[in-house]
Design a protein around this motif. Structure first.
Motif, PDB file in Angstrom:
ATOM      1  N   LEU A 260       3.080   8.061   5.645  1.00  0.00           N
ATOM      2  CA  LEU A 260       2.117   7.132   4.684  1.00  0.00           C
ATOM      3  C   LEU A 260       0.563   7.419   6.571  1.00  0.00           C
ATOM      4  O   LEU A 260      -0.267   6.952   6.349  1.00  0.00           O
TER       5      LEU A 260
ATOM      6  N   THR B 106       6.463   4.964   5.996  1.00  0.00           N
ATOM      7  CA  THR B 106       5.795   4.856   6.215  1.00  0.00           C
ATOM      8  C   THR B 106       5.050   5.359   7.253  1.00  0.00           C
ATOM      9  O   THR B 106       4.357   5.461   7.218  1.00  0.00           O
TER      10      THR B 106
ATOM     11  N   ILE C 210       8.379   4.539  -1.727  1.00  0.00           N
ATOM     12  CA  ILE C 210       7.526   2.814  -2.214  1.00  0.00           C
ATOM     13  C   ILE C 210       6.822   3.539  -1.059  1.00  0.00           C
ATOM     14  O   ILE C 210       5.901   3.488  -1.806  1.00  0.00           O
ATOM     15  N   ALA C 211       6.527   4.088   0.202  1.00  0.00           N
ATOM     16  CA  ALA C 211       4.678   4.452   0.956  1.00  0.00           C
ATOM     17  C   ALA C 211       4.192   6.070   0.020  1.00  0.00           C
ATOM     18  O   ALA C 211       3.534   6.299   0.011  1.00  0.00           O
TER      19      ALA C 211
ATOM     20  N   PRO D 245       0.604  -1.110   0.203  1.00  0.00           N
ATOM     21  CA  PRO D 245      -0.296  -0.244  -0.070  1.00  0.00           C
ATOM     22  C   PRO D 245       0.976   1.126   0.201  1.00  0.00           C
ATOM     23  O   PRO D 245       1.944   1.441   0.614  1.00  0.00           O
ATOM     24  N   THR D 246       0.617   2.515  -0.520  1.00  0.00           N
ATOM     25  CA  THR D 246       0.845   3.099  -0.672  1.00  0.00           C
ATOM     26  C   THR D 246       0.204   4.130  -0.429  1.00  0.00           C
ATOM     27  O   THR D 246      -1.398   5.097  -0.436  1.00  0.00           O
ATOM     28  N   GLN D 247       1.042   5.632  -0.418  1.00  0.00           N
ATOM     29  CA  GLN D 247      -0.838   7.420  -0.245  1.00  0.00           C
ATOM     30  C   GLN D 247      -0.734   7.317  -1.845  1.00  0.00           C
ATOM     31  O   GLN D 247      -2.625   8.158  -1.738  1.00  0.00           O
TER      32      GLN D 247
ATOM     33  N   LYS E 163      14.612   5.321   5.465  1.00  0.00           N
ATOM     34  CA  LYS E 163      13.603   5.873   5.088  1.00  0.00           C
ATOM     35  C   LYS E 163      12.629   5.527   4.325  1.00  0.00           C
ATOM     36  O   LYS E 163      11.806   6.218   4.308  1.00  0.00           O
ATOM     37  N   VAL E 164      12.841   4.313   4.612  1.00  0.00           N
ATOM     38  CA  VAL E 164      10.896   3.730   4.140  1.00  0.00           C
ATOM     39  C   VAL E 164      10.655   3.559   5.815  1.00  0.00           C
ATOM     40  O   VAL E 164       9.554   3.461   5.928  1.00  0.00           O
TER      41      VAL E 164
ATOM     42  N   ALA F 194       8.460  -1.525   6.508  1.00  0.00           N
ATOM     43  CA  ALA F 194       7.996  -1.738   6.408  1.00  0.00           C
ATOM     44  C   ALA F 194       6.283  -1.871   7.589  1.00  0.00           C
ATOM     45  O   ALA F 194       6.158  -1.449   8.160  1.00  0.00           O
TER      46      ALA F 194
ATOM     47  N   GLU G 127      14.244   6.594  -3.871  1.00  0.00           N
ATOM     48  CA  GLU G 127      14.526   6.722  -2.507  1.00  0.00           C
ATOM     49  C   GLU G 127      13.282   5.535  -0.912  1.00  0.00           C
ATOM     50  O   GLU G 127      12.054   5.759  -1.769  1.00  0.00           O
ATOM     51  N   GLY G 128      13.523   5.225  -0.332  1.00  0.00           N
ATOM     52  CA  GLY G 128      13.395   4.380   0.231  1.00  0.00           C
ATOM     53  C   GLY G 128      11.820   4.523   0.808  1.00  0.00           C
ATOM     54  O   GLY G 128      10.835   3.920   0.588  1.00  0.00           O
ATOM     55  N   ASN G 129      12.035   5.898   0.904  1.00  0.00           N
ATOM     56  CA  ASN G 129      10.455   6.833   1.366  1.00  0.00           C
ATOM     57  C   ASN G 129       9.686   7.011   0.062  1.00  0.00           C
ATOM     58  O   ASN G 129       8.517   7.274   0.009  1.00  0.00           O
TER      59      ASN G 129
END
Lengths: 352, 352
Positions: free
Chosen positions: B246, B243, A218-219, A133-135, B238-239, A240, A214-216
Motif C-alpha cells: 500500500l 501495508t 486489509i491494506a 486506510p487502504t488502496q 500478510k498484513v 500495520a 487474508e491479512g494482505n
C-alpha cells in the motif's frame, strides 16, 4: 440536530489540553455540537476561557478524580466511580449526552462502558472497531482487542455491527464483509472461523458476505469490513502501524542520504505531504465500542487535538446515523428468523 | 563442506525456469553447492544445458509427476508419491541430499515433510519461520501458518527453535525472544500465551525471554525472535506485506502526481533504489519448516530466480549450522531438567 458529547477531560497522555482544543476544532467543523466536559475545573476552566466559542457550547462539570493510564480495569471500575471517565459514561446512561469520548485507559473505558451501559439486545460482547486506510476506500476492522477469545456467535455479531457502521458512517449502500483467515479456501482456518463463515453464508440478513480474506486484503481494501477476534485484530492493527512507521523512517533516511536526495525531497515535498496526510493516523483516530447500549468512542492516548477532534466526529456520526438502533434491528431480524425454527424444534420435541 | 540440495523443479508459479536459474545464482555465490533436481527432464534438460556451470554441479532426476498449486495436502500426500516435490523430500530422508527446497504448494510440502521426515525429538509440531526486515536487525517470526491452533507447549517449542535459528543463521550470540500478545503486561492475552510465558520464564534453557511483545514490535525489531500461533503469525506476515504494498503504491503515485515530483524522483532514484532493495521481499525469501527431522525450505510461489536463490541459501545455511542438531540438544536439555522432578513426583506418589 444538536448532538451533545460527554468528554473525559482528563484521559490521555496530553490531557486536558488536546481534549479541549480537539473539541474546539470539532465545533468549528460542526457548529451544532454541544459538550459536557468532565474533569478538574482548575485546569479546564482556563482552557475554556481561552476559547470563547467552545465555552458557549460546553458545560464544565468538575471532578478531581480520574483514571490512571496504567490502572487495571477492575480497579478503575471499583475505585473510579467519580472519575472523569466514569462520569462521562454515566452522562450517556442518564441521557444527558448522546455519546462519550475518552483518550484514557482503554481497558477501564471498556469495563465501565460495559458495566454502566450494558450490551445491545442480541449482542453478547462489545467489539472495538476502527477505520483503516487502504488502496481504495477505508476499511472497518473489528475486534481490535476487546475480546481475545471469540466463538463463532461473537464473530457473527461483529460482522453485523461492522456492516452497519460501513453502511451508515462510510455511506456504502451494500458493504462487503470478509472474515480474516489464513487462506481463502473454505477448508482453511480453525473451527471458529469456519463456523462463523457458515453462519454468515446462511444468515437471513442481507449481509454482503465475501467469505474469507487474508491479512494482505486489509491494506488492499478488498472488502469494506474485516471481522476477526480481538487477539488477531489487535496484532493486525499494530503490525500495520509498525510497518508504516518502519517504511516512513526508511524513506526519511533515504532522503537524508545525500545532497541530491535532499534536493529531491524539497521538490517532492508537496506530493509527500499529501501522502503523509492520506495515511495520517490522526485522520483515522476514534475506535468505536460497538455493541454497548450507548455510543462510546476511544481516542488514541497519544494523539493531539486534530486526532481528538476526529474521534469526536466519529462519535457524533454514530449518533446522527443512529447506528445502535440499526444494530438492534439487524440482530432482531436474526432472532425473528431463528424463532420459527426454534418453535418447530420445540413442537417436534413435544411430539416425540 | 559441500552441501547437496534437493530441488522441486516443478514447484511454483514460474517453475521450472526460476528454479534452475535460482540454483545457478546460488551456485555462483556458493560454488561448493550441489543439486539434485527433480522434475520433467524434457523441460529441465534444455535449461541445464544453457547453464554449463550448474549442469556440472547438478544431477537431474526425471519424473513426470508434480503437485498442483491448488491440490489439497491430503490428496497430494496420497496421489503425489512420484511428484517432484515428494522425491525431493525423499532424497533428504534417504540421505542423498541435506535439504529440500520447493516453491510449490505449502500445505502439500508441509504434509509430505511431516509424513516422510517426522518431527525432531521433543518437537510435537513443526512451525513455519521466516526472517522479516525491521528498523534494526532482521527478526525471525514463527509460526506462519503450519498450526492454526497452538497450546503453550507448542509455543514453547517454537521459541526454542526460533532462538536456535537466530543464534546460528543470524549469528546473534544471545538472541532475545518475545511472545506476541495484545499488550506487554503479564495479565494480558489468553491462557495459552500466559502459560507459554510462564514456561519460558521458568525454563532451564538460557533463552533470552523478553516477555510479551505487540504487533508493532515486529517492525521495530524490539526482539530477535517473535513467537506466535500459526493463525496470528500468518495474518501478521500478510498484513506487513500488504501495508508495504500500500505504501509503495502510494509513494509511486505521489512521484507521478506532477512534473516537479517526477523530477524529484529522478534525483532521489539511487536512494529510493537502496530503500527498495532493503525491503525487497526476495531477499527475505525462504520459509523454514522448523521441527521436521531434515531441512525443508519453502520458497514463495510467485518469486523469481533471485528470490529462489535466497531460499536455497537459507537451506544451505541451516545445514551448515547444523540447526536441527542444536534444536535436538536444546529440547534434550529441557527433558533432562524435567526428569528429576518427574522422578520425584513418582517416588512421592510411591511413598504416599
Amino acid at each position: 440536530m444538536s448532538v451533545t458529547i460527554a468528554l473525559d477531560g482528563m484521559g490521555g497522555d496530553h490531557a486536558p489540553g488536546i481534549v479541549v482544543e480537539g473539541a474546539a476544532q470539532a465545533l468549528r467543523d460542526t457548529p451544532d455540537l454541544r459538550f459536557l466536559l468532565f474533569g478538574d475545573e482548575a485546569r479546564l476552566r482556563p482552557l475554556l476561557d481561552a476559547r470563547p466559542d467552545l465555552a458557549k457550547a460546553c458545560e464544565l462539570r468538575h471532578t478531581a478524580d480520574f483514571v490512571a493510564g496504567d490502572a487495571r480495569p477492575s480497579a478503575a471500575l471499583r475505585q473510579g466511580r467519580n472519575s472523569s471517565m466514569r462520569l462521562a459514561i454515566n452522562a450517556v446512561k442518564d441521557g444527558h449526552a448522546a455519546a462519550a469520548v475518552s483518550a484514557g485507559n482503554t481497558g477501564a473505558l471498556l469495563a465501565m462502558a460495559m458495566f454502566v451501559l450494558k450490551t445491545l439486545p442480541g449482542i453478547d460482547r462489545p467489539a472495538l472497531a476502527t477505520a483503516m486506510p487502504t488502496q481504495r476506500k477505508p476499511v472497518i476492522i473489528l475486534d481490535l482487542g476487546a475480546n481475545v477469545d471469540c466463538d463463532a456467535d461473537h464473530l457473527f455479531q461483529f460482522a453485523v455491527m461492522g456492516e452497519v457502521v460501513a453502511r451508515t458512517l462510510h455511506d456504502i449502500a451494500k458493504p462487503t464483509v470478509g472474515l480474516l483467515n489464513v487462506g481463502v479456501e473454505e477448508v482453511k482456518g480453525d473451527e471458529v472461523v469456519r463456523k462463523a463463515a457458515t453462519m454468515l453464508r446462511d444468515s437471513p440478513l442481507q449481509i454482503g458476505f465475501a467469505g474469507f480474506v487474508e491479512g494482505n486484503d486489509i491494506a488492499a481494501g478488498s472488502v469494506d469490513v474485516v471481522v476477526t477476534d480481538g487477539f488477531t485484530g489487535n496484532v493486525a492493527l499494530k503490525v500495520a502501524e509498525g510497518t508504516v512507521g518502519l517504511f516512513a523512517q526508511a524513506l526519511k533516511d533515504a532522503f537524508r542520504s545525500s545532497l541530491t536526495s535532499k534536493l529531491a525531497y524539497l521538490l517532492a515535498r508537496p506530493a509527500l505531504q499529501r501522502l503523509r496526510q492520506r495515511f495520517d493516523p490522526r485522520r483515522y483516530n476514534g475506535a468505536m465500542f460497538l455493541g454497548v447500549n450507548g455510543v462510546v468512542v476511544k481516542s488514541h492516548g497519544g494523539t493531539d487535538a486534530l486526532g481528538f477532534s476526529a474521534a469526536v466526529r466519529v462519535a457524533a456520526n454514530l449518533v446522527r446515523q443512529d447506528a445502535n438502533r440499526r444494530i438492534i434491528e439487524e440482530m432482531g431480524a436474526v432472532q425473528a428468523a431463528l424463532e420459527p425454527s426454534a418453535q418447530m424444534t420445540a413442537s417436534e420435541a413435544a411430539a416425540s
